[in-house]
Design an enzyme around this catalytic site. Structure first.
Site, mmCIF file in Angstrom:
data_model
loop_
_atom_site.group_PDB
_atom_site.id
_atom_site.type_symbol
_atom_site.label_atom_id
_atom_site.label_comp_id
_atom_site.label_asym_id
_atom_site.label_seq_id
_atom_site.Cartn_x
_atom_site.Cartn_y
_atom_site.Cartn_z
ATOM 1 N N ASP A 1 0.834 -1.201 0.000
ATOM 2 C CA ASP A 1 0.000 0.000 0.000
ATOM 3 C C ASP A 1 0.874 1.258 0.000
ATOM 4 O OD1 ASP A 1 1.025 -0.346 2.526
ATOM 5 O OD2 ASP A 1 -0.856 0.061 3.589
ATOM 6 N N GLU A 2 1.615 1.437 -1.105
ATOM 7 C CA GLU A 2 2.505 2.597 -1.237
ATOM 8 C C GLU A 2 2.627 2.944 -2.713
ATOM 9 O OE1 GLU A 2 6.784 4.011 0.644
ATOM 10 O OE2 GLU A 2 5.786 2.218 1.378
ATOM 11 N N ASP B 1 14.844 7.559 -4.237
ATOM 12 C CA ASP B 1 15.087 6.260 -4.855
ATOM 13 C C ASP B 1 15.539 6.417 -6.299
ATOM 14 O OD1 ASP B 1 13.449 6.067 -2.534
ATOM 15 O OD2 ASP B 1 12.908 4.018 -3.085
ATOM 16 N N GLU C 1 14.223 -4.476 -0.943
ATOM 17 C CA GLU C 1 14.289 -3.176 -0.270
ATOM 18 C C GLU C 1 15.319 -3.190 0.861
ATOM 19 O OE1 GLU C 1 11.132 -0.012 1.671
ATOM 20 O OE2 GLU C 1 10.626 -2.159 1.661
#
Length: 864
Positions: free
Chosen positions: A466-467, A474, A744
């Site tokens: 949910d992003e 980045d 990540e």
């Protein structure tokens, strides 16, 4: 005989509906004899009212100015090029390129956004996806027809029951209040004499769907679902007719019951409306549309290709979990959707739940946080079978749990009934790498897949949870790698316009663009080093890799305002040592729930970036001929570098933060006083690498720089030790753990096979893959020595026991490549230089050599 390619128009792969009235032109040359160089070129533009031919004395062949008068809206022209060498002879003319402008002026638009008027509040998330349509009549032979289309939300258009275009998730995600992208479609062949129908599917998308974490926000950009379409028909006899969205259109609910970027799509085939975009359809009972507003000055043509489905991947296995769930394994963590072909009873529902990883044999969805990431299809029960794929969502996944499948899932999957459809912005691949170590090759493949999955209209941070927002830091660190692997010139230059649109009046650059509401850590917007520096460093990267000084001109004010903002925060001492910073985000030593707690002082990071960005603005100003700005920002950069040394470099040359990232920043950003300090910093960095057992000790900021810093200071062996380490944390740890994309966190999957307990754990995140640019430039040894690869540097740096490596780069001037291999005690190298470029060859133990275009082979002895 010199051969000229068909000219390229700006950065467009398909120059239909472009937004530039004076587009720049580029071409590539081949077949020229040794020593030949272009000295003059001639561009011919063939218009309806004649042709223009302009000759220019210049060796330029990349993004040269448009000749003659500017193009009008809707103008379609042909362009070809010829070149002249020093001997005075002209080449044959190039193949022609057709190009056509879109709607260049606000008054070209008559269409208005239309959609179903549902009586629901502005915060409602229950709104159904909708359909809009209109019938119209064609009377005569059509010369050409164009549909100009966009939406509040996402759309897919149909004419006479046939899908328009191959794009998906259009019109993409921009700062909608300032810039709403429209697309142009050639629909000439879809129209028929007599009655026709035009319609569109509509879905929430980014415009009004749920965005953000911790529950997110809905209707961020608006609460309506509306289609804005303008069909323009030109008849053979010269007549023109426009069918535009207005109050004559009708609307209805679609069979898409629910659709969201995070949550997936629910579809009930029993509620389909057969033939709704065919001319024979009777829309009696459909509702009149509500007409909304959109300032046509905000409608912009795209600068990059749209999102498309680019590949299909079949499952490699059908698993049964310990709980009895049936799970498809596609063998690759990818981004897209699953298409199904199925036959079964009416009312049966198939549910597809996606996940990147398994834990204890079950799909593991905790890393998705609140993203439902689930699609469902309720069958109509057609005997011949049904085919379905979600329209307005995408997922990041390797595994799909299938429930409710009415047939033999094993047999049906083997027969191709369930296929993963990979989607991303349809960029042109430009960079390739290979070497003798299969794990390093897999790492490179992981970087490529990670980029594909995260370049979905904007450069996102992750494609699954949910992003999925455009984090500026980045892409700042990954920009060089992205620009090597793919032609991102049009996509990222367009996104930078959104960065400027969301930039605050005081120069502050948001943490992510487009801006959405977020929890209190990120709102209100505050300046942050490395993330805000995307405004300076990404334009400079695009200039270096694609030779486009236009992006510098467009973004200069944004870049300057960012540096001026940081200057005001730093104050007279030139140290940015106050305020909220992410620092070296996700240093592996940081606690799972505090990823900003790195070994390197976050204010050291901030001041280093201040110096680097000030220098970048000075460099931009020099290219643009802004002499006063060059003087000011060069002086500022020197002052900040001096302040950095005084605050963070000790008398013996070591640093106050005795950490890998600190030394990498100081070396690569050229912040040290002299060669002695550089030597000390390089040696200490190599010592730190050895002391850590060659394990990674850097986060988002240090990781793209550490191998370069070691190589630049003569410690290439330590850089290879870092690259080839397999224990956690390291690049190859992920590979040996079975990763097919870059993670990540260095330890997103722990050595025991369980997922990192942090709530921020993505298995597809490109930032730590920024090392791939070093693989191309130093391991293979192919780099741009001048903007756009006008001059190329071949300088392989051997190590790590590798016996061969190669890289190929599709540059603005043509394809260049290097391939080296070690044979006994000799290094053998083959390189190719495209026509129009020159190169320098720097091999170990040999004198540097200048090369012209063509293929070159060299062999040099290797010293023991």
């Amino acid at each position: 005989m010199t051969i000229v390619s068909a000219p390229r128009i700006e950065h467009h792969r398909d120059p239909l509906g472009i937004g530039e009235s004076r587009p720049r032109l580029s071409w590539r040359l081949s077949g020229a004899p040794d020593g030949w160089r272009q000295e003059r070129y001639a561009v011919t533009v063939v218009r309806e009212d004649g042709e223009e031919r302009v000759e220019v004395t210049s060796a330029a062949q990349v993004l040269v100015p448009w000749p003659g008068r500017a193009l009008d809206s809707r103008e379609r022209v042909r362009v070809h090029v010829a070149v002249q060498g020093a001997d005075g002879s002209w080449s044959d003319r190039s193949p022609e390129t057709w190009l056509e402008t879109g709607l260049l002026h606000a008054d070209d638009w008559s269409a208005q956004p239309v959609g179903l008027d549902l009586d629901e509040g502005p915060e409602s998330d229950a709104r159904r996806a909708t359909l809009v349509r209109r019938s119209f009549r064609i009377d005569g032979t059509i010369a050409r027809a164009r549909l100009y289309a966009t939406a509040h939300g996402l759309y897919e258009a149909e004419i006479n029951g046939i899908r328009v275009g191959s794009d998906t998730l259009s019109p993409g995600w921009t700062v909608y209040r300032e810039r709403l992208r429209y697309y142009t479609y050639d629909v000439t062949d879809l129209l028929v004499d007599g009655e026709n129908a035009l319609g569109a599917w509509l879905g929430d998308g980014w415009y009004r769907g749920r965005l953000g974490w911790r529950g997110g926000h809905r209707n961020v950009f608006g609460g309506d679902l509306s289609f804005l379409g303008q069909l323009e028909i030109v008849y053979a006899d010269g007549r023109r007719e426009t069918v535009a969205t207005d109050d004559s259109w009708t609307a209805a609910l679609s069979p898409i019951l629910r659709s969201g970027i995070y949550d997936g799509e629910d579809y009930d085939a029993r509620q389909e409306i057969p033939g709704w975009t065919t001319a024979s359809f009777d829309d009696d009972g459909w509702l009149p549309v509500a007409v909304r507003t959109r300032d046509p000055r905000t409608l912009v043509a795209p600068t990059a290709p749209p999102v498309r489905v680019t590949q299909e991947v079949a499952p490699i296995a059908v698993l049964t979990s310990p709980a009895g769930a049936r799970i498809l394994d596609f063998g690759q963590n990818l981004v897209g959707r699953v298409r199904i072909r199925v036959a079964g009873p009416r009312g049966a529902t198939i549910t597809l739940r996606t996940a990147e990883v398994l834990q204890e044999g079950e799909i593991y969805t905790r890393p998705l946080r609140s993203a439902r990431s689930s699609d469902s299809y309720t069958l109509d029960g057609r005997p011949a079978g049904e085919e379905w794929e979600p329209r307005f969502t995408f997922h990041g996944f390797r595994y799909v749990e299938v429930s409710g499948w009415p047939g033999d899932l094993d047999a049906d999957a083997a027969a191709g009934a369930l296929i993963a459809r990979v989607l991303h912005t349809d960029l042109e691949r430009t960079g390739w790498f290979s070497c003798s170590d299969p794990l390093v090759e897999q790492l490179h493949r992981n970087v490529v897949w990670g980029m594909r999955g995260n370049f979905v209209d904007i450069p996102t941070d992750c494609p699954q949870r949910d992003e999925r927002v455009g984090w500026t830091g980045d892409v700042q660190v990954f920009g060089p790698t992205a620009s090597t692997l793919y032609d991102v010139s049009g996509m990222l230059s367009g996104w930078l316009r959104d960065v400027e649109a969301d930039q605050l009046p005081d120069g502050t650059v948001p943490w992510f663009v487009p801006v959405i509401p977020s929890h209190k850590v990120w709102s209100p917007i505050r300046a942050g080093a490395a993330w805000g520096d995307v405004a300076t460093l990404l334009p400079w990267t695009l200039y270096q890799r694609f030779g486009d000084d236009g992006v510098l001109a467009t973004q200069f004010e944004s870049a300057r305002r960012w540096v001026d903002k940081v200057d005001s925060l730093a104050g007279p001492d030139r140290l940015w040592n106050e305020g909220f910073q992410l620092g070296d985000w996700l240093d592996p030593a940081a606690p799972p729930q505090d990823p900003a707690d790195a070994r390197t002082d976050r204010y050291l990071v901030a001041t280093a970036y201040f110096a680097r960005s000030a220098r970048a603005v000075a460099d931009m100003a020099r290219v643009l001929g802004r002499t006063a700005d060059v003087t000011h920002y060069e002086s500022l950069a020197a002052d900040v570098a001096a302040a950095f040394r005084a605050a963070y470099v000790r008398a013996d040359g070591t640093m106050t933060s005795d950490a890998q990232t600190a030394y990498a920043l100081a070396i690569v950003f050229d912040l040290l006083a002299d060669d002695r300090q550089r030597a000390v910093a390089g040696a200490r960095l190599a010592d730190l690498v050895r002391a850590a057992g060659n394990r990674i000790a850097t986060g988002f900021v240090g990781t793209p720089l550490v191998c370069d810093a070691l190589t630049m200071t003569g410690h290439t062996d330590a850089a290879y030790d870092l690259l080839l380490e397999q224990e956690c944390p390291s690049w190859l740890y992920q590979v040996v753990q079975g990763a097919t994309t870059v993670w990540e966190r260095w330890d997103a999957m722990l050595p025991d096979g369980t997922v990192n307990p942090g709530t921020m754990t993505s298995f597809n995140h490109y930032a730590l893959g920024a090392v791939a640019d070093w693989l191309h430039r130093s391991v293979a040894g192919l780099a741009a020595a001048e903007p756009g690869y006008r001059r190329i540097r071949f300088a392989p740096r051997l190590g790590g026991g590798l016996t061969h490596a190669s890289a190929t780069q599709r540059t603005p001037y043509g394809e260049t490549s290097i391939s080296w291999h070690v044979e006994q005690d000799e290094l053998r190298v083959e390189v190719v230089v495209p026509v129009g470029a020159t190169a320098e060859l720097d091999l170990p133990g040999a004198a540097r050599e200048e090369l012209g275009h063509g293929a070159h082979a060299r062999a040099v002895p290797l010293r023991p």
